[in-house]
Design a protein around this motif. Structure first.
Motif, mmCIF file in Angstrom:
data_model
loop_
_atom_site.group_PDB
_atom_site.id
_atom_site.type_symbol
_atom_site.label_atom_id
_atom_site.label_comp_id
_atom_site.label_asym_id
_atom_site.label_seq_id
_atom_site.Cartn_x
_atom_site.Cartn_y
_atom_site.Cartn_z
ATOM 1 N N GLN A 241 12.930 -2.638 0.901
ATOM 2 C CA GLN A 241 13.410 -3.791 0.137
ATOM 3 C C GLN A 241 12.849 -5.065 0.758
ATOM 4 O OE1 GLN A 241 17.659 -2.358 0.706
ATOM 5 N NE2 GLN A 241 17.807 -3.237 -1.351
ATOM 6 N N ILE A 242 12.192 -5.870 -0.060
ATOM 7 C CA ILE A 242 11.645 -7.135 0.413
ATOM 8 C C ILE A 242 12.299 -8.253 -0.378
ATOM 9 C CG2 ILE A 242 9.571 -8.538 0.665
ATOM 10 C CD1 ILE A 242 8.006 -5.902 0.901
ATOM 11 N N GLU A 243 13.057 -9.079 0.323
ATOM 12 C CA GLU A 243 13.787 -10.163 -0.326
ATOM 13 C C GLU A 243 13.353 -11.490 0.289
ATOM 14 O OE1 GLU A 243 18.409 -11.633 -1.081
ATOM 15 O OE2 GLU A 243 17.976 -9.546 -0.549
ATOM 16 N N GLY A 244 12.670 -12.313 -0.525
ATOM 17 C CA GLY A 244 12.178 -13.597 -0.033
ATOM 18 C C GLY A 244 11.101 -13.404 1.014
ATOM 19 N N GLY A 245 10.932 -14.411 1.854
ATOM 20 C CA GLY A 245 9.961 -14.328 2.938
ATOM 21 C C GLY A 245 8.665 -15.033 2.619
ATOM 22 N N CYS A 246 7.892 -15.290 3.668
ATOM 23 C CA CYS A 246 6.610 -15.984 3.532
ATOM 24 C C CYS A 246 5.551 -15.227 4.321
ATOM 25 C CB CYS A 246 6.740 -17.420 4.044
ATOM 26 S SG CYS A 246 5.290 -18.430 3.720
ATOM 27 N N PHE A 247 4.431 -14.960 3.669
ATOM 28 C CA PHE A 247 3.367 -14.157 4.250
ATOM 29 C C PHE A 247 2.068 -14.960 4.173
ATOM 30 C CE2 PHE A 247 6.656 -11.564 2.484
ATOM 31 C CZ PHE A 247 6.820 -10.497 3.347
ATOM 32 N N GLN A 248 1.522 -15.303 5.331
ATOM 33 C CA GLN A 248 0.293 -16.084 5.318
ATOM 34 C C GLN A 248 -0.650 -15.637 6.424
ATOM 35 O OE1 GLN A 248 1.103 -20.229 6.004
ATOM 36 N NE2 GLN A 248 2.379 -19.856 7.790
ATOM 37 N N SER A 249 -1.944 -15.842 6.158
ATOM 38 C CA SER A 249 -2.976 -15.454 7.111
ATOM 39 C C SER A 249 -3.874 -16.652 7.385
ATOM 40 C CB SER A 249 -3.815 -14.299 6.549
ATOM 41 O OG SER A 249 -4.909 -14.027 7.406
ATOM 42 N N THR A 250 -4.278 -16.788 8.632
ATOM 43 C CA THR A 250 -5.179 -17.884 8.989
ATOM 44 C C THR A 250 -6.629 -17.516 8.711
ATOM 45 O OG1 THR A 250 -5.248 -17.064 11.277
ATOM 46 C CG2 THR A 250 -3.630 -18.767 10.760
ATOM 47 N N THR A 251 -6.869 -16.274 8.289
ATOM 48 C CA THR A 251 -8.222 -15.826 7.959
ATOM 49 C C THR A 251 -8.398 -15.809 6.451
ATOM 50 O OG1 THR A 251 -8.272 -14.447 9.923
ATOM 51 C CG2 THR A 251 -9.912 -13.975 8.235
ATOM 52 N N THR A 252 -9.378 -16.514 5.947
ATOM 53 C CA THR A 252 -9.590 -16.599 4.505
ATOM 54 C C THR A 252 -10.729 -15.717 4.015
ATOM 55 O OG1 THR A 252 -11.022 -18.529 4.814
ATOM 56 C CG2 THR A 252 -8.691 -18.949 4.402
ATOM 57 N N LEU A 253 -11.649 -15.324 4.910
ATOM 58 C CA LEU A 253 -12.784 -14.505 4.508
ATOM 59 C C LEU A 253 -12.454 -13.029 4.668
ATOM 60 C CD1 LEU A 253 -15.712 -16.517 6.150
ATOM 61 C CD2 LEU A 253 -14.957 -16.589 3.773
ATOM 62 N N ARG A 254 -12.748 -12.237 3.640
ATOM 63 C CA ARG A 254 -12.493 -10.802 3.663
ATOM 64 C C ARG A 254 -13.833 -10.078 3.584
ATOM 65 N NH1 ARG A 254 -7.498 -8.954 2.316
ATOM 66 N NH2 ARG A 254 -8.381 -7.207 1.169
ATOM 67 N N SER A 255 -13.996 -9.055 4.395
ATOM 68 C CA SER A 255 -15.233 -8.280 4.392
ATOM 69 C C SER A 255 -15.174 -7.214 3.303
ATOM 70 C CB SER A 255 -15.460 -7.620 5.749
ATOM 71 O OG SER A 255 -14.444 -6.664 5.991
ATOM 72 N N ALA A 256 -16.315 -6.605 3.017
ATOM 73 C CA ALA A 256 -16.375 -5.579 1.984
ATOM 74 C C ALA A 256 -15.477 -4.402 2.325
ATOM 75 C CB ALA A 256 -17.816 -5.118 1.811
ATOM 76 N N ARG A 257 -15.349 -4.068 3.601
ATOM 77 C CA ARG A 257 -14.519 -2.920 3.982
ATOM 78 C C ARG A 257 -13.039 -3.211 3.844
ATOM 79 N NH1 ARG A 257 -14.777 -2.355 10.593
ATOM 80 N NH2 ARG A 257 -14.425 -4.537 11.122
ATOM 81 N N ASP A 258 -12.676 -4.488 3.626
ATOM 82 C CA ASP A 258 -11.279 -4.847 3.416
ATOM 83 C C ASP A 258 -10.899 -4.828 1.941
ATOM 84 O OD1 ASP A 258 -10.654 -5.220 6.064
ATOM 85 O OD2 ASP A 258 -11.156 -7.346 6.064
ATOM 86 N N ALA A 259 -11.802 -4.428 1.066
ATOM 87 C CA ALA A 259 -11.588 -4.543 -0.381
ATOM 88 C C ALA A 259 -10.317 -3.830 -0.837
ATOM 89 C CB ALA A 259 -12.798 -4.003 -1.129
ATOM 90 N N ASN A 260 -10.021 -2.672 -0.266
ATOM 91 C CA ASN A 260 -8.843 -1.902 -0.674
ATOM 92 C C ASN A 260 -7.741 -1.926 0.373
ATOM 93 O OD1 ASN A 260 -10.038 -1.018 -3.139
ATOM 94 N ND2 ASN A 260 -11.245 0.463 -1.967
ATOM 95 N N ILE A 261 -7.828 -2.841 1.308
ATOM 96 C CA ILE A 261 -6.831 -2.931 2.375
ATOM 97 C C ILE A 261 -6.181 -4.316 2.324
ATOM 98 C CG2 ILE A 261 -6.410 -2.808 4.854
ATOM 99 C CD1 ILE A 261 -8.874 -0.998 5.029
ATOM 100 N N PRO A 262 -4.936 -4.393 1.882
ATOM 101 C CA PRO A 262 -4.283 -5.696 1.714
ATOM 102 C C PRO A 262 -3.953 -6.363 3.049
ATOM 103 C CG PRO A 262 -2.701 -3.964 1.386
ATOM 104 C CD PRO A 262 -4.038 -3.284 1.558
#
Length: 205
Positions: free
Chosen positions: A154-175
């Motif tokens: 169960q996920i209620e509210g919350g804030c999820f942020q990353s300081t990395t904005t660039l995603r590599s090709a191998r991250d395509a299916n990895i959230p």
């Protein structure tokens, strides 16, 4: 544990850099309130390792066995899975108003959960938590897997942020934040904020 400080603690037995809750422990309660974990490390569960399936635990709420509230996990790491917390316990858990910052897991393919690794055998409620991590290549902050049909995230509210904005090709299916392939179910309620798109933030199998 109330207002405790765990700094640069390491596990000498392999799991749980600060706390390891294992089968056979006779602690009647497990509450972490207002605690801070900084620079802790271990093999699994950089700060906390839960593996318990025997006696019943009683906490502030009858249906919650492990309760973590108002705490922080900063620069914690696991050489394998669960940068801050690893759990394969069949007890229910609530994590509330707690922040995970710059936590990391191992780099091998089988290493999962830069913040939390959960074998979802019961209910896990994440209530108004915050994830503030640099994206680890090919890793997700919260990894929920295995378990059984009764498991519920169960996920209620919350804030999820990353300081990395660039995603590599191998991250395509990895959230960045939530990877869910457990046997049970996942439920969202209230408003949660994610710094990326839905496909970059969450994967549900």
């Amino acid at each position: 544990f109330f207002n405790c400080i765990f700094s640069s603690t390491k596990s000498t037995s392999g799991n749980g850099g600060s706390i390891a809750y294992l089968p056979g422990n006779e602690v009647p309660k497990l509450i972490l309130r207002g605690c801070s974990f900084t620079g802790t490390s271990s093999k699994n569960g950089g700060s906390i390792y839960f593996s318990h399936s025997q006696s019943s635990l009683l906490l502030e709420e009858d249906d919650v066995s492990i309760y973590i509230v108002g705490s922080t996990f900063t620069d914690c790491s696991a050489s394998e899975s669960g940068g801050a917390i690893y759990s394969d316990s069949d007890k229910s858990m609530t994590i509330e108003s707690t922040t995970f910052s710059q936590t990391q897991c191992g780099t091998q393919n089988g290493h999962k959960g830069s913040a939390l690794y959960i074998d979802l055998k019961n209910n896990l409620k994440l209530f108004n938590i915050a994830i503030d991590n640099s994206k680890q290549p090919s890793k997700t902050a919260i990894y929920a897997t295995k378990g059984n049909n009764n498991g519920l995230l169960q996920i209620e509210g919350g804030c999820f942020q990353s300081t990395t904005t660039l995603r590599s090709a191998r991250d395509a299916n990895i959230p960045d934040y939530i990877y869910f392939d457990a046997a049970g179910s996942i439920q969202f309620s209230d408003y949660s904020c994610f710094s990326g798109s839905q496909s970059d933030s969450i994967y549900i199998d």
